[in-house]
Design a protein around this motif. Sequence first.
Motif, short mmCIF file in Angstrom:
data_model
loop_
_atom_site.label_atom_id
_atom_site.label_comp_id
_atom_site.label_asym_id
_atom_site.label_seq_id
_atom_site.Cartn_x
_atom_site.Cartn_y
_atom_site.Cartn_z
N TYR A 152 0.84 -1.21 0.00
CA TYR A 152 0.00 0.00 0.00
C TYR A 152 0.88 1.26 0.00
N ALA A 167 2.75 1.64 -3.28
CA ALA A 167 1.85 2.05 -4.37
C ALA A 167 1.76 3.56 -4.44
N ILE A 204 2.59 5.59 -7.85
CA ILE A 204 1.40 5.93 -8.62
C ILE A 204 1.27 7.45 -8.70
N ILE A 261 -6.80 4.21 -4.91
CA ILE A 261 -6.27 3.40 -3.80
C ILE A 261 -6.90 3.83 -2.50
#
Lengths: 468, 236
Positions: free
Chosen positions: A276, A279, A283, A291
Amino acid sequence: MRRSLFSLILRTRVSSSFIALIIIFLLLAVFTIAISAPHARPIRAEYPVFLGILSFISLIVMVGSALIFKKSDFDFLFTSPIPASSLSLNFFLAALVINSMYAFFLVYFLPMLEYPVFIIPAAIDLWFVMAINVSLAAILRSISIRRRLLIIAIVLVWYLVPGFFSFPISPTSAFAGYPIYGTVIDAAVSLSLVSYNVLRPPRIAYYYRSLTAGTATIRRSISFAGSTPIGAIYRFNLKMVGGASTLRIGNVSKNYAGRLNMGVAVWVSMAVAVLYGVAFIFIPEAERSIIEIYYILYGVAIYPLMRGINWIQTERIWLALMSLPATTYFRHMALAKVISTLITLLPLIIVNFILFAVFRDRIFLEMSVMTLALSPSVLIFGFYLAGFVNPYQIIDIGELPPSSRYSGRNFVAGLTIAPVAAIAVLSIFIPGLYLYASIAFIAVAMILIALPNIQDSLKNSILSHNLL
Amino acid sequence: MSCIEFHEVQKSFGSKKALDGLSFDVECQESVALIGPNGAGKSTTLKILAGLIKPDSGEVKIGGFDPDSIEAKRIMGYLPEDASPYLTLSVKENLEYIGALRKTDGLEQKVEFLLNIMELNEYRNSRVSTLSRGNRQKLSIALAIIHDPKIMLLDEPLNYLDIPTQERIIKYFKGMNATFLVSTHIMSIAERFTKSALIINNGRLVWSGQIDELKEMSRQEDMTVEGVISKIMGES
């Protein structure tokens, strides 16, 4: 009197209220298609959210194995002179009918995604995807739970990929801008898997083996020696995730349900937290909201609600009710589960604080606070909701987990996800709402725990359904 | 040809060996008790005969047919321990569904007959989940015999039943003209029901013979029949 195998299977697995729900969803689906068809509204940014919801539902169907068996089937149905092919076909068709409800429900989301000319094929594609899920669930039944979960994880990634990348070769690409490719893949994969299930019916021994597989020895157990009853409640919930329970078949007791050491659950949570956090680093900022929405949906709403709702089916609560006052037992059990859930979510809370320190973005602080405040409260809601809406201890009434009966009440319990999730997601985007939501949720949860009437009503609900 | 053939059957569940080369035959219209302590393999034996589980090795026949076959299921009636009829259906619906799926001749009359003989008439439209354990057992027995099977596999059939009901059911069973294999760990049930006994322990046959032989042994050794059986099991 006409009594068919298909009607027996359906009547013993689905209540009339659930059938009514399926019909309602079907009518809503047709209505949605009819009024949406003339309008054009392609919004690509919504694909990941929709595919996430679709994947979550697929996960429920596949992990739950879609085919619902009861002890009565093994006692009387499977020993009847019915060809295995007929049994297999009828169970499979019943599973398709029951799980079609999800497809009809999801049609409501389609107008967000599709050009109008493709909305009807997209609705059919949803049904194809459900057929794939149900077929896979039936095929995977013979595989051990660990391998099953691995295969399911791979399939779910395959479902999710079109939402994040331009990838046409996936059953869900029909909802992500590839209506032709997607429909062809859906039709081919679903027809292949359905045909496989219909043409290669498993023998009865396979059903029985798949039901009893995995009941091996417990590798690590908990000692309650020297514990007070309240101490035992906390010790069990803080050392284990999931429920361990026993089912007596003949003179043999078998352990069922998931029994995961807390340490393992924390390690898994840490791995998810790292993914998480990573990411967010890679991203683009414009796509972070996807997310964030997933985190809130699953971490703050769905996961704690499911943990709260599922407690009743695997706890020997009537034993505890005989040894503790209801107020004492339920309060401590609820609190123990809250602490247990917070422990599993702690890595995610920490990562959000770290992300806040790194990016100085208030949203990470909000998600940490919401996880700390909303998740326990949502778990409490699910805890008490389960006791009133579905108070059956599955083990005690001769049913076999995970088999259960689809009923309108079960579905109502699941539908509470919607308003809870909606408030949680809105809290991300509306400044300050997270504080008010957190305070409100905590207040309601504390009222539920504090009021003696609620504990007594819960006890009466459970006992009257299980012991009378 | 025996009605039940069970030869050199091995069955393990993980590391636990449930059956270890168990062998026996039951002649047609014979009534045999399968006796053994908890965990001896009695229920496993009946489940293999009922076609619910496959043995790891060995040969099993019911009326000359494979237990998993349609032909075997037509002539076989199975009552598991702690049998559970469909809880959300009524008593009558359970009988009608199972009777229909077993292609019972004259189903309507048969259902009425069984409701009467099992004294379930007042519960005919009641959901099974509302029945007492004893009444559920009566319904389970009715479901097992609704299609007039020729070979009966019964696992603790008289559990939860009061004594008058037990006598009535035993009388009915004796009038069925069928082959019986009755698993029990209660000797008094075996005595009332059967003439022969198979004693198994740890998945193996440790003794077979007539129940009268056990009674004679108990007289000679000044023990109860249960004591004799315990001694036989202990020596194995």
